[in-house]
Design a protein around this motif. Structure first.
Motif, mmCIF file in Angstrom:
data_model
loop_
_atom_site.group_PDB
_atom_site.id
_atom_site.type_symbol
_atom_site.label_atom_id
_atom_site.label_comp_id
_atom_site.label_asym_id
_atom_site.label_seq_id
_atom_site.Cartn_x
_atom_site.Cartn_y
_atom_site.Cartn_z
ATOM 1 N N SER A 8 0.835 -1.197 0.000
ATOM 2 C CA SER A 8 0.000 0.000 0.000
ATOM 3 C C SER A 8 0.872 1.250 0.000
ATOM 4 N N ALA A 10 -0.024 4.962 1.022
ATOM 5 C CA ALA A 10 -1.206 5.470 1.715
ATOM 6 C C ALA A 10 -1.055 6.912 2.173
ATOM 7 N N ASP A 12 -1.758 8.454 5.776
ATOM 8 C CA ASP A 12 -2.036 8.025 7.152
ATOM 9 C C ASP A 12 -2.404 9.223 8.023
ATOM 10 N N SER A 28 2.269 0.321 3.617
ATOM 11 C CA SER A 28 3.220 -0.750 3.873
ATOM 12 C C SER A 28 4.353 -0.748 2.842
ATOM 13 N N PHE A 31 6.812 2.423 3.561
ATOM 14 C CA PHE A 31 7.746 2.261 4.683
ATOM 15 C C PHE A 31 8.823 1.225 4.328
ATOM 16 N N THR A 96 -10.226 2.360 7.766
ATOM 17 C CA THR A 96 -9.453 1.932 6.586
ATOM 18 C C THR A 96 -10.304 2.259 5.383
ATOM 19 N N ASN A 122 1.954 -5.757 3.295
ATOM 20 C CA ASN A 122 0.595 -5.930 3.757
ATOM 21 C C ASN A 122 -0.441 -5.324 2.796
ATOM 22 N N ILE A 123 -1.060 -6.197 1.989
ATOM 23 C CA ILE A 123 -2.225 -5.821 1.175
ATOM 24 C C ILE A 123 -3.117 -7.055 1.109
ATOM 25 N N MET A 146 -1.921 -8.550 8.158
ATOM 26 C CA MET A 146 -2.413 -7.927 9.396
ATOM 27 C C MET A 146 -3.817 -8.425 9.722
ATOM 28 N N PHE A 148 -6.703 -7.151 9.730
ATOM 29 C CA PHE A 148 -7.738 -6.808 8.748
ATOM 30 C C PHE A 148 -7.905 -7.933 7.715
ATOM 31 N N TRP A 149 -6.788 -8.483 7.207
ATOM 32 C CA TRP A 149 -6.842 -9.522 6.167
ATOM 33 C C TRP A 149 -7.021 -10.905 6.778
ATOM 34 N N ALA A 232 6.636 0.498 11.856
ATOM 35 C CA ALA A 232 7.770 -0.239 12.443
ATOM 36 C C ALA A 232 7.892 -1.616 11.784
ATOM 37 N N ASP A 234 6.882 -2.692 8.781
ATOM 38 C CA ASP A 234 7.334 -2.641 7.383
ATOM 39 C C ASP A 234 8.797 -2.215 7.304
#
Ligand code: AMP
Length: 305
Positions: A8, A10, A12, A28, A31, A96, A122-123, A146, A148-149, A232, A234
Motif C-alpha cells: 500500500s 497510503a 495516514d 506498507s 515504509f 481503513t 501488507n495488502i 495484518m 484486517f486480512w 515499524a 514494514d
C-alpha cells in the motif's frame, strides 16, 4: 540485488500520546521501500489516487526507489487512520478506506519480473497471490499481513503461505491466524503450511525467528522516546529483506543478522511520524545502532572451570 515490493501507498492519519499527524505519507510499501533502500535498489509497485501528493515521494526516488510501477488511478488514495494509546505496541485502526486499492490489480512491469527478492507487503492476500503469478522464480519471497486480512481473507492467506519462504507478522497476528496462544506452537503451525522461516515481532519486546529446527531472538532497541510506532513492522521487513538482498546469501547466519538489521530499521522508523526518520538517517547512524544492539546483548561467561 534488487527487491521488488508490492504494497500500500497510503495517506495516514495517526494519533499517538505525543501528537497527531494528518494525511501524511504512509503505507506498507512506502515504509518498506524507505527502509530497504538503505541496503539495495528497490522497485515499488502499488497504486495511488489522483489526490496523492506524489511529489512527497521524490525523496524515495532520490534513494534509488524505482517508482515506475506506481500506478495513478482515478479516485481516492488508500487512507488509514489509527491511534495508539499508552500501549504503543497495539495500533487501534479507526478507519481503513481502500479507495483505489479496491479496484487495484497489480501489474508487475516487465523489467521487474525477474527481481530476485520479492516482498509482498501488507495488502489483500488475493493481490499478493496475483503478484506471485507474474514474477519469475525469485530467490526469496517474503510476506506480511495484518488482522484486517486475517479476518476477511483467511483462506486466501493460507493458500498464499504455500508459496512464500518467509512470513513476517506480529505476535497478535500470529495468535489470531493460528488460533494458538503459545508463540512456539503458532510458529510451528505456520511452518507446517509453507514458509521456511517465520518471524514473529513483539514490538518493544523484540522479535523471534523460527525455522523447523532453530529459534533465534533479537531484542528491540530500548528507545527512550518512541514517537509513532506506525510503519515499524514494514521498516523491520525493509531492513531484514534489504540486508539479505544486499549480501545475496541465504544461510542461517545471514538470516540471524537480518533480524538484527530489521530491528535496527524498525527502531529508526518509530522516532518520527511517517517515513521522515528513515529519510534522514545514513550508513553511520545504522552502523552505530547495530553496535548498540551488539552491546545490548554482549556478556561474558564466568562459569567456574
Ligand atoms: P505497520 O508497519 O504494521 O505499522 O504498518 C503501517 C502501515 O500499514 C500504515 O502506513 C498504513 O497505511 C498501512 N496499512 C494499514 N492498514 C492496511 C491494510 N488493511 N492494508 C494495507 N496497508 C495497510
Amino acid at each position: 540485488m534488487s527487491v521488488l515490493v508490492v504494497g500500500s501507498v497510503a495517506l495516514d492519519s495517526v494519533e499517538t500520546p505525543f501528537g497527531k499527524a494528518d494525511e501524511v505519507i504512509g503505507g506498507s510499501g512506502t515504509f518498506f521501500a524507505a527502509s530497504a533502500s538503505h541496503f539495495t535498489p528497490v522497485q515499488l509497485v502499488g497504486v495511488v489516487g489522483n489526490d496523492y501528493p506524489v511529489d512527497k515521494l521524490e525523496p524515495l526516488r532520490a534513494r534509488h526507489v524505482d517508482l515506475s510501477g506506481l500506478e495513478r488511478a482515478e479516485g481516492e488514495s488508500f487512507r488509514w487512520r489509527g491511534r495508539y494509546r499508552h500501549d504503543l505496541n497495539a495500533a487501534e485502526t479507526l478507519e481503513t478506506r481502500l479507495g483505489v486499492f479496491s479496484q487495484f490489480r497489480p501489474k508487475i512491469p516487465q523489467a521487474f519480473r525477474q527481481a530476485p527478492f520479492v516482498f509482498l507487503a501488507n495488502i489483500d492476500p488475493r493481490l499478493q497471490l496475483e503478484v506471485l503469478k507474474q514474477v519469475e522464480r525469485p530467490r526469496l519471497v517474503a510476506c506480511d499481513t495484518m488482522n484486517f486480512w486475517i479476518e476477511s481473507r483467511r483462506s486466501d492467506l493460507i493458500e498464499l503461505m504455500k508459496h512464500v519462504d518467509v512470513l513476517l507478522l506480529n505476535d497478535g497476528e500470529a495468535r489470531q491466524l493460528t488460533e494458538h496462544n503459545n508463540l512456539v506452537k503458532a510458529a510451528r503451525w505456520i511452518l507446517d503450511r509453507g514458509p521456511k522461516y517465520v518471524v514473529i515481532k513483539k514490538g518493544e519486546h523484540g522479535a523471534f525467528m523460527f525455522t523447523a529446527s532453530t529459534v533465534f531472538f533479537a531484542p528491540a532497541y530500548p528507545l527512550e522516546d518512541v514517537f509513532d510506532p506506525t510503519g515499524a513492522g514494514d521498516s523491520f521487513a525493509g531492513g531484514f529483506i534489504g540486508y539479505l538482498a544486499q549480501r545475496g546469501k541465504l544461510d542461517e547466519a545471514h538470516f540471524r543478522r537480518a533480524v538484527v538489521y530489521g530491528s535496527t530499521m524498525g527502531s529508526f522508523a518509530v522516532e518520527r511520524f511517517s517515513i521522515q526518520r528513515l529519510l534522514e538517517i545514513g550508513p553511520d547512524d545504522i552502523r552505530k545502532r547495530l553496535d548498540a544492539f551488539r552491546q545490548l546483548v554482549a556478556f561474558e561467561e564466568d562459569m567456574p572451570a
